[in-house]
Scaffold this motif. Structure first.
Motif, mmCIF file in Angstrom:
data_model
loop_
_atom_site.group_PDB
_atom_site.id
_atom_site.type_symbol
_atom_site.label_atom_id
_atom_site.label_comp_id
_atom_site.label_asym_id
_atom_site.label_seq_id
_atom_site.Cartn_x
_atom_site.Cartn_y
_atom_site.Cartn_z
ATOM 1 N N ASN A 88 0.859 -1.331 -0.078
ATOM 2 C CA ASN A 88 0.058 -0.136 0.064
ATOM 3 C C ASN A 88 0.912 1.421 -0.006
ATOM 4 O O ASN A 88 0.622 2.126 -0.698
ATOM 5 C CB ASN A 88 -0.924 -0.058 1.403
ATOM 6 C CG ASN A 88 -1.645 1.165 1.227
ATOM 7 O OD1 ASN A 88 -2.868 1.285 0.342
ATOM 8 N ND2 ASN A 88 -1.827 2.028 2.226
ATOM 9 N N SER A 266 -11.608 3.119 -3.985
ATOM 10 C CA SER A 266 -11.323 2.695 -2.571
ATOM 11 C C SER A 266 -12.297 2.991 -1.582
ATOM 12 O O SER A 266 -12.700 2.214 -0.869
ATOM 13 C CB SER A 266 -10.035 2.618 -2.201
ATOM 14 O OG SER A 266 -9.237 2.196 -3.245
ATOM 15 N N ILE A 267 -12.592 4.218 -1.579
ATOM 16 C CA ILE A 267 -13.654 4.850 -0.711
ATOM 17 C C ILE A 267 -14.875 4.268 -0.926
ATOM 18 O O ILE A 267 -15.703 3.941 0.086
ATOM 19 C CB ILE A 267 -13.751 6.524 -0.664
ATOM 20 C CG1 ILE A 267 -12.083 6.900 -0.239
ATOM 21 C CG2 ILE A 267 -14.551 6.773 0.425
ATOM 22 C CD1 ILE A 267 -12.028 8.236 -0.354
ATOM 23 N N THR A 270 -15.555 0.640 0.378
ATOM 24 C CA THR A 270 -15.947 0.341 1.557
ATOM 25 C C THR A 270 -17.449 0.325 1.840
ATOM 26 O O THR A 270 -17.848 -0.111 2.860
ATOM 27 C CB THR A 270 -15.614 1.682 2.582
ATOM 28 O OG1 THR A 270 -16.008 2.824 2.250
ATOM 29 C CG2 THR A 270 -13.905 1.783 2.466
ATOM 30 N N THR A 278 -19.002 -1.355 -7.352
ATOM 31 C CA THR A 278 -18.154 -0.364 -6.922
ATOM 32 C C THR A 278 -17.759 0.716 -8.194
ATOM 33 O O THR A 278 -17.918 2.054 -7.725
ATOM 34 C CB THR A 278 -16.961 -0.931 -6.059
ATOM 35 O OG1 THR A 278 -17.531 -1.756 -5.387
ATOM 36 C CG2 THR A 278 -15.926 0.228 -5.812
ATOM 37 N N PHE A 389 -4.602 8.312 3.005
ATOM 38 C CA PHE A 389 -5.695 7.103 2.888
ATOM 39 C C PHE A 389 -5.161 6.122 2.983
ATOM 40 O O PHE A 389 -5.188 5.120 2.066
ATOM 41 C CB PHE A 389 -6.423 7.643 1.911
ATOM 42 C CG PHE A 389 -7.228 8.577 1.785
ATOM 43 C CD1 PHE A 389 -8.698 8.593 2.157
ATOM 44 C CD2 PHE A 389 -6.836 9.587 1.432
ATOM 45 C CE1 PHE A 389 -9.548 9.780 2.270
ATOM 46 C CE2 PHE A 389 -7.568 11.038 1.072
ATOM 47 C CZ PHE A 389 -8.983 10.831 1.847
ATOM 48 N N ASP A 391 -4.717 1.802 3.713
ATOM 49 C CA ASP A 391 -5.888 0.731 3.781
ATOM 50 C C ASP A 391 -6.121 0.575 5.229
ATOM 51 O O ASP A 391 -7.296 0.088 5.502
ATOM 52 C CB ASP A 391 -5.301 -0.172 2.872
ATOM 53 C CG ASP A 391 -5.350 -0.082 1.372
ATOM 54 O OD1 ASP A 391 -6.185 0.897 0.977
ATOM 55 O OD2 ASP A 391 -4.660 -0.706 0.846
ATOM 56 N N GLN A 393 -6.819 2.254 7.642
ATOM 57 C CA GLN A 393 -8.002 2.903 8.130
ATOM 58 C C GLN A 393 -9.536 2.913 7.541
ATOM 59 O O GLN A 393 -10.121 3.570 7.702
ATOM 60 C CB GLN A 393 -7.620 4.564 8.179
ATOM 61 C CG GLN A 393 -6.354 4.702 9.038
ATOM 62 C CD GLN A 393 -6.130 6.266 9.132
ATOM 63 O OE1 GLN A 393 -6.759 7.126 8.734
ATOM 64 N NE2 GLN A 393 -5.435 6.695 10.092
ATOM 65 N N LYS A 394 -9.401 1.947 6.699
ATOM 66 C CA LYS A 394 -10.762 1.440 6.135
ATOM 67 C C LYS A 394 -11.714 1.079 7.314
ATOM 68 O O LYS A 394 -11.334 0.456 8.240
ATOM 69 C CB LYS A 394 -10.527 0.464 5.316
ATOM 70 C CG LYS A 394 -9.971 0.758 3.986
ATOM 71 C CD LYS A 394 -9.895 -0.625 2.952
ATOM 72 C CE LYS A 394 -9.374 -0.194 1.817
ATOM 73 N NZ LYS A 394 -9.457 -1.534 0.859
ATOM 74 N N PRO A 395 -12.877 1.231 7.173
ATOM 75 C CA PRO A 395 -13.606 1.998 6.291
ATOM 76 C C PRO A 395 -13.689 3.679 6.409
ATOM 77 O O PRO A 395 -14.459 4.127 5.449
ATOM 78 C CB PRO A 395 -14.979 1.353 6.152
ATOM 79 C CG PRO A 395 -15.424 1.244 7.564
ATOM 80 C CD PRO A 395 -14.047 0.756 8.180
ATOM 81 N N ARG A 396 -13.406 4.092 7.366
ATOM 82 C CA ARG A 396 -13.611 5.634 7.751
ATOM 83 C C ARG A 396 -12.380 6.527 7.120
ATOM 84 O O ARG A 396 -12.908 7.594 6.990
ATOM 85 C CB ARG A 396 -14.030 5.664 9.335
ATOM 86 C CG ARG A 396 -15.043 4.828 9.812
ATOM 87 C CD ARG A 396 -16.382 5.391 9.265
ATOM 88 N NE ARG A 396 -17.550 4.334 9.763
ATOM 89 C CZ ARG A 396 -18.639 4.737 9.425
ATOM 90 N NH1 ARG A 396 -19.062 5.745 8.867
ATOM 91 N NH2 ARG A 396 -19.799 4.007 9.827
ATOM 92 N N TYR A 397 -11.414 6.190 7.300
ATOM 93 C CA TYR A 397 -10.350 6.896 6.806
ATOM 94 C C TYR A 397 -10.231 8.319 7.665
ATOM 95 O O TYR A 397 -10.446 9.422 7.128
ATOM 96 C CB TYR A 397 -10.552 7.280 5.298
ATOM 97 C CG TYR A 397 -10.130 6.050 4.305
ATOM 98 C CD1 TYR A 397 -9.037 5.508 4.254
ATOM 99 C CD2 TYR A 397 -11.405 5.778 3.655
ATOM 100 C CE1 TYR A 397 -8.901 4.338 3.191
ATOM 101 C CE2 TYR A 397 -11.382 4.602 2.814
ATOM 102 C CZ TYR A 397 -9.748 3.714 2.487
ATOM 103 O OH TYR A 397 -9.500 2.827 1.860
#
Length: 461
Positions: A88, A266-267, A270, A278, A389, A391, A393-397
């Motif tokens: 990443n 990517s956002i 989530t 997507t 951003f 990965d 910290q998914k899904p809230r970032y």
């Protein structure tokens, strides 16, 4: 508008608050025999030709620029990191290195284009970035992707969200979009004019060239837009103008508020849908942003106002970031993405046009200012936004959302600050005209007083 009067040294040239009458300067001798109705028809024909030939060419080139730049975000959803065996962090580094190449060519390119034929130059660099974009399809590791993104930034720098196409043709993404760019680059050369006095195009006759040059002179205080100094002189003049630094902060904050663009698929991913859905879901927010951008731009032009039209959409983007981070429902989070895109993208063209109309001429200074602001905004700002951003910290970032939220507020406040500053400048110019009988001078443009007439200007704020 005020009558044409002699310039006064030390007063800065500024733009109209409202467009004045068309005939503020004497018509060129070759058009002198035409009546007012004929001039009006000639102007309508000129605008129609620009709208049907130049505008579509620019729109198509800008579309290909965005597609070629951001197709890596769609490729990530399709498994690019796994295919190339990159982490990443390495993927984010490939995003960042694009902007290193981008800023290296921004300033020199904007200076060069004032001395060459823009049509050939733009067509050539567009074809070059199409070739490099295609080369991304043949990379097999981190080093190859890193190098291709760096070179892509260098060839895209001179130019200034993918929709559902990647969903259908994902494996051929880089090759198809790159080859389309090359073909379009050569096709649009015949539609892109150079400068009015030198343009020779099948769609622009001599009378239209003269009228176009006359219109530009009206907007340029009645002066020919020539450079009295060297290219480096133009850079120096731009750096000495304090308004440049205000617009640097404005643009950097705006581009930071838009930093989700390289991660948007990517956002959206989530939300929990499969790859195909997507990618399809990324299109509606950008379509909504397009409609909002047109609406806000037309309204800003009608009202001759900029500050509020930039600040208010960014408050909606700020709200969208908060919803994306804290709203639990899928529908609510997807709605937040509409606010994020529309709120941060709608003011973009206003910021660019505001800069162009606020900083004085000539071409070298204007080109330098645009390049410097774009270098800092579209270049340097991405050095840090490429890493906010992760990965993990998914899904809230939260890191990315927090940075973008702060950037929205900074950009909105700076827009209001620039508006206040320009209003203050207008008051000072009006006072000088009333007390000393002067009009907005061109001496700040040329560095010397001019004996030929100028037109009274005001900043658009």
């Amino acid at each position: 508008m005020d009558d044409i009067a002699q310039s006064k040294p030390g007063t800065e040239a500024v733009e109209y608050v409202k467009p004045g009458l068309l005939q503020q300067l004497p018509l060129p001798a070759e058009l002198g025999s035409l009546g007012s109705d004929e001039i009006e028809q000639l102007e309508k024909g000129l605008v129609r030709r620009l709208d049907t030939c130049l505008l579509p060419s620019v729109v198509i080139l800008f579309l290909m620029n965005i597609l070629d730049r951001n197709n890596i975000a769609n490729a990530k959803i399709a498994g690019l990191p796994d295919t190339l065996g990159i982490t990443n962090t390495q993927y984010n580094t490939c995003l960042m290195i694009f902007y290193v190449g981008y800023i290296l060519t921004q300033l020199p390119s904007n200076l060069i284009i004032t001395k060459v034929r823009p049509s050939i130059y733009i067509g050539t660099v567009t074809a070059a970035w199409g070739v490099v974009s295609m080369c991304q399809a043949f990379t097999r590791n981190f080093a190859g992707l890193f190098l291709s993104r760096f070179v892509l930034g260098m060839v895209e720098g001179p130019f200034l969200p993918g929709g559902i196409l990647p969903h259908v043709l994902l494996e051929w993404l880089f090759i198809i979009e790159g080859s389309m760019t090359i073909a379009i680059a050569f096709l649009v050369i015949v539609f892109i004019p150079d400068y009015p006095g030198t343009t020779k195009r099948w769609w622009m006759d001599r009378e239209y060239q003269l009228l176009a040059d006359w219109r530009l002179r009206n907007e340029n205080a009645g002066l020919v837009d020539d450079d009295p100094g060297s290219l480096l002189w133009g850079v120096k003049q731009a750096l000495l103008d304090p308004k440049l630094y205000m617009f640097i902060v404005l643009q950097m904050a705006l581009l930071t508020a838009q930093s989700f663009n390289n991660f948007f698929p990517s956002i959206v991913g989530t939300l929990g849908y499969n790859e195909t859905i997507t990618l399809l879901l990324t299109a509606p927010p950008y379509a909504f942003a397009f409609v909002c951008s047109l609406t806000i731009s037309f309204h800003a032009a009608h009202k001759q106002e900029r500050g509020f039209h930039i600040a208010i959409p960014l408050l909606f983007a700020f709200l969208g970031n908060l919803l994306a981070m804290f709203v639990p429902s899928t529908g609510g989070r997807y709605f937040s993405m509409f606010l994020m895109t529309a709120g941060s993208y709608s003011p973009y063209n206003l910021c660019v046009s505001w800069l162009s109309s606020t900083l004085p001429r000539p071409k070298a200074k204007r080109a330098s200012a645009l390049a410097i602001v774009n270098l800092m905004g579209a270049g340097v700002a991405h050095f840090y936004t490429s890493y906010i951003f992760p990965d993990s910290q998914k899904p809230r970032y939260y890191a990315g959302g927090g940075v973008m939220s702060g950037a929205c507020l900074v950009c909105a406040l700076m827009a209001l600050g620039i508006k206040w500053h320009l209003k203050k400048q207008n008051v000072e110019i009006e006072r000088a005209e009333m007390e000393e009988g002067a009009v907005a001078s061109s001496s700040a443009i040329t560095g010397t007083a001019r004996a030929d007439g100028v037109v009274s200007f005001r900043y658009v704020h």
